[in-house]
Design a protein around this motif. Structure first.
Motif, PDB file in Angstrom:
ATOM      1  N   ARG A  74      51.458  38.409  49.627  1.00  0.00           N
ATOM      2  CA  ARG A  74      51.747  39.245  48.457  1.00  0.00           C
ATOM      3  C   ARG A  74      52.628  40.437  48.835  1.00  0.00           C
ATOM      4  NH1 ARG A  74      46.304  37.632  47.317  1.00  0.00           N
ATOM      5  NH2 ARG A  74      46.271  36.408  45.390  1.00  0.00           N
ATOM      6  N   LEU A  77      56.151  39.184  49.261  1.00  0.00           N
ATOM      7  CA  LEU A  77      56.759  38.977  47.942  1.00  0.00           C
ATOM      8  C   LEU A  77      57.213  40.299  47.331  1.00  0.00           C
ATOM      9  CD1 LEU A  77      54.292  36.344  46.439  1.00  0.00           C
ATOM     10  CD2 LEU A  77      56.683  35.955  47.080  1.00  0.00           C
ATOM     11  N   CYS A 135      56.919  42.366  38.127  1.00  0.00           N
ATOM     12  CA  CYS A 135      56.303  41.813  39.338  1.00  0.00           C
ATOM     13  C   CYS A 135      55.148  42.688  39.827  1.00  0.00           C
ATOM     14  CB  CYS A 135      57.341  41.640  40.442  1.00  0.00           C
ATOM     15  SG  CYS A 135      58.515  40.318  40.112  1.00  0.00           S
ATOM     16  N   LEU A 139      51.362  41.385  40.127  1.00  0.00           N
ATOM     17  CA  LEU A 139      50.627  41.369  41.396  1.00  0.00           C
ATOM     18  C   LEU A 139      49.328  42.171  41.321  1.00  0.00           C
ATOM     19  CD1 LEU A 139      53.481  41.415  44.033  1.00  0.00           C
ATOM     20  CD2 LEU A 139      51.866  39.581  43.570  1.00  0.00           C
ATOM     21  N   SER A 142      47.027  39.827  39.747  1.00  0.00           N
ATOM     22  CA  SER A 142      46.718  38.788  40.727  1.00  0.00           C
ATOM     23  C   SER A 142      45.658  39.259  41.715  1.00  0.00           C
ATOM     24  CB  SER A 142      47.990  38.384  41.469  1.00  0.00           C
ATOM     25  OG  SER A 142      47.688  37.446  42.464  1.00  0.00           O
ATOM     26  N   LEU A 143      45.792  40.506  42.168  1.00  0.00           N
ATOM     27  CA  LEU A 143      44.788  41.046  43.087  1.00  0.00           C
ATOM     28  C   LEU A 143      43.433  41.210  42.405  1.00  0.00           C
ATOM     29  CD1 LEU A 143      46.896  43.736  44.982  1.00  0.00           C
ATOM     30  CD2 LEU A 143      45.854  41.697  45.980  1.00  0.00           C
ATOM     31  N   ILE A 149      47.595  32.086  45.840  1.00  0.00           N
ATOM     32  CA  ILE A 149      48.878  32.508  46.406  1.00  0.00           C
ATOM     33  C   ILE A 149      50.022  31.648  45.865  1.00  0.00           C
ATOM     34  CG2 ILE A 149      50.212  32.648  48.563  1.00  0.00           C
ATOM     35  CD1 ILE A 149      48.190  34.871  48.222  1.00  0.00           C
ATOM     36  N   ASP A 152      51.219  33.040  42.724  1.00  0.00           N
ATOM     37  CA  ASP A 152      51.970  34.279  42.975  1.00  0.00           C
ATOM     38  C   ASP A 152      53.405  33.976  43.401  1.00  0.00           C
ATOM     39  OD1 ASP A 152      49.651  35.657  42.424  1.00  0.00           O
ATOM     40  OD2 ASP A 152      49.189  36.101  44.522  1.00  0.00           O
TER      41      ASP A 152
END
Length: 173
Positions: A74, A77, A135, A139, A142-143, A149, A152
């Motif tokens: 992450r 990215l 983004c 993220l 996502s966390l 992953i 992501d």
């Protein structure tokens, strides 16, 4: 009255000469170079491989903070997204618009002048800064929700591609 007219004409002539001199200086200073781009590429490769690993290990060792599975991916990215912004800031600041795919060639950019080069670069930068914001928000979610992953990677890659496609209609002319 005649004195005012003469002073106005002299002032107009002085302004025109100053503008012409500025235009000539602008075109003389605008030089073709790829050195900053090469430096960016080197820093991009080094940064995208070393910085996330360093941050993750430092947080773990010093503060016992673990980001969980896939944290380094992450970070890579996010680093890549921010690095693209950095490249576009460099293009804007140096007016290297001839680096942009589909953009003007060097001679066309040189003839156009600083204001036009900056406007063109700013239009591209704006699109990518918005993509970076998207983004970052993604993220965070996502966390929080522990997205895989693979998702992501797909979402961030897609965001970069979409931002790139959104810059296609931006024209230099």
């Amino acid at each position: 009255m005649v004195g005012r007219i003469a002073a106005g004409q002299l002032s107009g002539i002085a302004n025109a000469q100053a503008q012409e001199k500025e235009k000539m200086m602008d075109q003389q200073e605008y030089k073709k170079t790829y050195k900053p781009l090469i430096l960016w590429m080197i820093l991009f490769i080094v940064g995208s491989t070393l910085i996330p690993v360093f941050i993750n290990r430092t947080l773990d060792q010093l503060f016992q903070i673990t980001w969980g599975e896939g944290a380094e991916v992450r970070m890579v990215l996010m680093f890549m997204v921010i690095a693209i912004d950095g490249l576009l800031v460099m293009i804007y600041a140096g007016e290297y618009v001839y680096w942009i795919n589909g953009g003007p060639g060097f001679e066309e950019a040189k003839a156009a002048g600083s204001e036009r080069r900056k406007a063109y670069a700013a239009a591209h930068l704006s699109v990518f800064l918005k993509m970076t914001l998207v983004c970052c928000v993604y993220l965070l979610f996502s966390l929080l929700f522990h997205f895989p992953i693979g998702i992501d990677i797909a979402v961030i890659s897609s965001a970069v591609v979409v931002a790139s496609i959104m810059t296609i209609p931006i024209r230099f002319n």
